[in-house]
Every structure is written in C-alpha cells, then in structure tokens.
Design a protein around this motif. Sequence first.
Motif, PDB file in Angstrom:
ATOM      1  N   GLN A   1     -44.581 -12.277   5.547  1.00  4.04           N
ATOM      2  CA  GLN A   1     -45.372 -13.176   4.704  1.00  4.04           C
ATOM      3  C   GLN A   1     -45.676 -12.570   3.342  1.00  4.04           C
ATOM      4  O   GLN A   1     -45.938 -13.280   2.385  1.00  4.04           O
ATOM      5  N   VAL A   2     -45.632 -11.257   3.253  1.00  5.10           N
ATOM      6  CA  VAL A   2     -45.914 -10.602   1.973  1.00  5.10           C
ATOM      7  C   VAL A   2     -44.915 -11.037   0.903  1.00  5.10           C
ATOM      8  O   VAL A   2     -45.265 -11.168  -0.270  1.00  5.10           O
ATOM      9  N   TYR A   3     -43.682 -11.295   1.293  1.00  6.81           N
ATOM     10  CA  TYR A   3     -42.669 -11.636   0.310  1.00  6.81           C
ATOM     11  C   TYR A   3     -42.840 -13.055  -0.220  1.00  6.81           C
ATOM     12  O   TYR A   3     -42.501 -13.337  -1.368  1.00  6.81           O
ATOM     13  N   ALA A   4     -43.417 -13.923   0.575  1.00  5.58           N
ATOM     14  CA  ALA A   4     -43.761 -15.261   0.078  1.00  5.58           C
ATOM     15  C   ALA A   4     -44.865 -15.145  -0.975  1.00  5.58           C
ATOM     16  O   ALA A   4     -44.814 -15.804  -2.018  1.00  5.58           O
ATOM     17  N   ARG A   5     -45.836 -14.275  -0.720  1.00  5.92           N
ATOM     18  CA  ARG A   5     -46.927 -14.078  -1.681  1.00  5.92           C
ATOM     19  C   ARG A   5     -46.416 -13.446  -2.973  1.00  5.92           C
ATOM     20  O   ARG A   5     -46.759 -13.866  -4.075  1.00  5.92           O
ATOM     21  N   TYR A   6     -45.568 -12.417  -2.832  1.00  8.52           N
ATOM     22  CA  TYR A   6     -44.982 -11.787  -4.012  1.00  8.52           C
ATOM     23  C   TYR A   6     -44.188 -12.812  -4.820  1.00  8.52           C
ATOM     24  O   TYR A   6     -44.304 -12.895  -6.040  1.00  8.52           O
ATOM     25  N   SER A   7     -43.381 -13.589  -4.134  1.00  5.15           N
ATOM     26  CA  SER A   7     -42.571 -14.616  -4.790  1.00  5.15           C
ATOM     27  C   SER A   7     -43.455 -15.595  -5.544  1.00  5.15           C
ATOM     28  O   SER A   7     -43.160 -15.988  -6.677  1.00  5.15           O
ATOM     29  N   GLN A   8     -44.559 -15.979  -4.930  1.00  5.36           N
ATOM     30  CA  GLN A   8     -45.495 -16.895  -5.582  1.00  5.36           C
ATOM     31  C   GLN A   8     -46.040 -16.275  -6.872  1.00  5.36           C
ATOM     32  O   GLN A   8     -46.087 -16.935  -7.910  1.00  5.36           O
ATOM     33  N   GLU A   9     -46.419 -15.031  -6.827  1.00 10.10           N
ATOM     34  CA  GLU A   9     -46.960 -14.347  -8.009  1.00 10.10           C
ATOM     35  C   GLU A   9     -45.904 -14.222  -9.103  1.00 10.10           C
ATOM     36  O   GLU A   9     -46.182 -14.419 -10.281  1.00 10.10           O
TER      37      GLU A   9
ATOM     38  N   GLU B   1     -32.897  -3.307   2.764  1.00 11.00           N
ATOM     39  CA  GLU B   1     -32.544  -4.074   1.575  1.00 11.00           C
ATOM     40  C   GLU B   1     -31.896  -5.407   1.988  1.00 11.00           C
ATOM     41  O   GLU B   1     -30.728  -5.658   1.753  1.00 11.00           O
ATOM     42  N   ARG B   2     -32.733  -6.228   2.600  1.00 11.56           N
ATOM     43  CA  ARG B   2     -32.264  -7.544   3.042  1.00 11.56           C
ATOM     44  C   ARG B   2     -32.158  -8.468   1.829  1.00 11.56           C
ATOM     45  O   ARG B   2     -32.857  -8.302   0.842  1.00 11.56           O
ATOM     46  N   GLU B   3     -31.296  -9.454   1.946  1.00 10.29           N
ATOM     47  CA  GLU B   3     -31.138 -10.441   0.883  1.00 10.29           C
ATOM     48  C   GLU B   3     -31.357 -11.831   1.464  1.00 10.29           C
ATOM     49  O   GLU B   3     -30.697 -12.230   2.414  1.00 10.29           O
TER      50      GLU B   3
ATOM     51  N   LEU C   1     -29.653 -20.799  -7.922  1.00  4.88           N
ATOM     52  CA  LEU C   1     -29.614 -19.987  -6.701  1.00  4.88           C
ATOM     53  C   LEU C   1     -30.343 -18.680  -6.986  1.00  4.88           C
ATOM     54  O   LEU C   1     -30.114 -18.056  -8.032  1.00  4.88           O
ATOM     55  N   ILE C   2     -31.203 -18.271  -6.059  1.00  5.30           N
ATOM     56  CA  ILE C   2     -31.985 -17.057  -6.235  1.00  5.30           C
ATOM     57  C   ILE C   2     -31.671 -16.113  -5.080  1.00  5.30           C
ATOM     58  O   ILE C   2     -31.885 -16.446  -3.912  1.00  5.30           O
ATOM     59  N   CYS C   3     -31.150 -14.936  -5.390  1.00  3.31           N
ATOM     60  CA  CYS C   3     -30.889 -13.900  -4.398  1.00  3.31           C
ATOM     61  C   CYS C   3     -32.071 -12.935  -4.467  1.00  3.31           C
ATOM     62  O   CYS C   3     -32.277 -12.268  -5.480  1.00  3.31           O
ATOM     63  N   TYR C   4     -32.819 -12.890  -3.391  1.00  2.00           N
ATOM     64  CA  TYR C   4     -34.105 -12.196  -3.352  1.00  2.00           C
ATOM     65  C   TYR C   4     -33.984 -11.002  -2.407  1.00  2.00           C
ATOM     66  O   TYR C   4     -33.677 -11.187  -1.221  1.00  2.00           O
ATOM     67  N   PHE C   5     -34.195  -9.794  -2.901  1.00  2.00           N
ATOM     68  CA  PHE C   5     -34.011  -8.572  -2.127  1.00  2.00           C
ATOM     69  C   PHE C   5     -35.365  -8.030  -1.677  1.00  2.00           C
ATOM     70  O   PHE C   5     -36.318  -7.996  -2.458  1.00  2.00           O
ATOM     71  N   HIS C   6     -35.435  -7.584  -0.411  1.00  2.00           N
ATOM     72  CA  HIS C   6     -36.691  -7.089   0.131  1.00  2.00           C
ATOM     73  C   HIS C   6     -36.433  -6.155   1.312  1.00  2.00           C
ATOM     74  O   HIS C   6     -35.331  -6.108   1.840  1.00  2.00           O
ATOM     75  N   ASP C   7     -37.465  -5.442   1.711  1.00  2.00           N
ATOM     76  CA  ASP C   7     -37.392  -4.428   2.754  1.00  2.00           C
ATOM     77  C   ASP C   7     -38.136  -4.939   3.992  1.00  2.00           C
ATOM     78  O   ASP C   7     -39.251  -5.434   3.870  1.00  2.00           O
ATOM     79  N   HIS C   8     -37.546  -4.805   5.167  1.00  2.00           N
ATOM     80  CA  HIS C   8     -38.212  -5.207   6.406  1.00  2.00           C
ATOM     81  C   HIS C   8     -38.978  -4.045   7.039  1.00  2.00           C
ATOM     82  O   HIS C   8     -39.750  -4.279   7.974  1.00  2.00           O
ATOM     83  N   THR C   9     -38.792  -2.819   6.565  1.00  2.00           N
ATOM     84  CA  THR C   9     -39.432  -1.659   7.191  1.00  2.00           C
ATOM     85  C   THR C   9     -40.741  -1.262   6.523  1.00  2.00           C
ATOM     86  O   THR C   9     -41.554  -0.568   7.121  1.00  2.00           O
TER      87      THR C   9
ATOM     88  N   ILE D   1     -39.748  -3.976  -2.870  1.00  2.00           N
ATOM     89  CA  ILE D   1     -38.772  -4.847  -3.506  1.00  2.00           C
ATOM     90  C   ILE D   1     -37.764  -3.887  -4.150  1.00  2.00           C
ATOM     91  O   ILE D   1     -38.066  -3.278  -5.168  1.00  2.00           O
ATOM     92  N   PRO D   2     -36.587  -3.706  -3.549  1.00  2.00           N
ATOM     93  CA  PRO D   2     -35.659  -2.680  -4.030  1.00  2.00           C
ATOM     94  C   PRO D   2     -35.022  -2.957  -5.387  1.00  2.00           C
ATOM     95  O   PRO D   2     -34.601  -2.026  -6.069  1.00  2.00           O
ATOM     96  N   ARG D   3     -34.934  -4.236  -5.770  1.00  2.00           N
ATOM     97  CA  ARG D   3     -34.363  -4.550  -7.077  1.00  2.00           C
ATOM     98  C   ARG D   3     -34.728  -5.970  -7.480  1.00  2.00           C
ATOM     99  O   ARG D   3     -35.190  -6.756  -6.674  1.00  2.00           O
ATOM    100  N   SER D   4     -34.469  -6.252  -8.722  1.00  2.00           N
ATOM    101  CA  SER D   4     -34.796  -7.554  -9.297  1.00  2.00           C
ATOM    102  C   SER D   4     -34.023  -8.676  -8.601  1.00  2.00           C
ATOM    103  O   SER D   4     -32.847  -8.515  -8.287  1.00  2.00           O
ATOM    104  N   PRO D   5     -34.688  -9.820  -8.371  1.00  2.00           N
ATOM    105  CA  PRO D   5     -33.941 -10.976  -7.863  1.00  2.00           C
ATOM    106  C   PRO D   5     -32.822 -11.351  -8.834  1.00  2.00           C
ATOM    107  O   PRO D   5     -32.926 -11.139 -10.038  1.00  2.00           O
ATOM    108  N   LEU D   6     -31.770 -11.915  -8.287  1.00  2.02           N
ATOM    109  CA  LEU D   6     -30.602 -12.310  -9.067  1.00  2.02           C
ATOM    110  C   LEU D   6     -30.547 -13.830  -9.144  1.00  2.02           C
ATOM    111  O   LEU D   6     -30.663 -14.510  -8.125  1.00  2.02           O
TER     112      LEU D   6
END
Length: 162
Positions: A63-71, A107-109, A128-136, A140-145
């Motif tokens: 859920q943290v990545y939904a919040r980050y995405s919102q921000e 580094e999931r996408e 199209l938004i490629c969103y990179f994130h860590d499950h462990t 956020i390993p790198r900028s979304p594409l």
Amino acid sequence: MYSNSHREGDKETTTLVETMSLKERMIETIATYVQQYVDAHWQEVVEQHRSALEAIFARAAEQVYARYSQELFQPLSAELKQAGLTCDPGFPGTIPFSREQWGPQEERERRFWCVLCQENEDILGTLLICYFHDHTQFRIPRSPLMLASEQTNHIVIALMVE
C-alpha cells in the motif's frame, strides 16, 4: 505541493498548458512532459515523505506504493485537468488496469496505463507508466518511465503491456 513549473538542469520548463500551446497536442508531447516532471521530482517526493512512507510499509507493505504514487502524480493529475484532458481510468492508472510480473523482488515493475482524451472527446492516445518498486523494503530504485502509445483499446493495451 509543487509549483507548476520546475527546473531541469539550468533551464526552466513550463506548465503542461504552456507546453501544449507551444507544441502539437499529441500523446508524445504529454509523455515527454510527464517524464521530465517525474525525473525532476521522484526522489524529492521519497525524501519529503520518507518517515510516513516507511511507517506505511511496516504496516501494509504494498500500500505504500499507492501512497507514494499519489504524492508524486497528484500535481500532474491537476495539470492534465487544467490542460482540458481527461484520463480513463484516472491518471496514472489503477490496479485493475495494470500488470506486475517483471523483475526481482528488489526491483519489481508494475505497468499502469490511462487513455487521454481532450475536452471535445477526441482521443489523444495512451500514457503507459512503468513503475519500479521494492517488495523487500520501502525503496523506489529508479524513476518511473513514461511511454506513449496511439493504441486506446484497454484489452489490446493489456495484451501489449504483457
């Protein structure tokens, strides 16, 4: 909150409305603008909200990545609206209109998309938004594409994204 203009290197970029008045109103123009904005702000958003985001990750992981995405994307969503654009689904996309199946846990996408329409209901294309994130851990390993596509059928896009 961020201002509508931002600096990239030594040059100041304009708002999306100004950019679209200077260039042809095309999905590629919007994707380029969004990419420049995201490249300039993705790390800043992590640092500004790090403690809250790490607390969310400790309680609810994904859920943290939904919040980050919102921000990160909220200012862009407002700019799209100000430019007279609507998104289906809402920008940057929704979980049902996304796919995640690439990369190691660190580094999931996840790939999101939304179809952009003008006020007159003419369809511009798909962002199209490629969103990179860590499950462990929260990272956020790198900028979304950002990628642009002229394809607008959600079923075809889902197949194309996979």
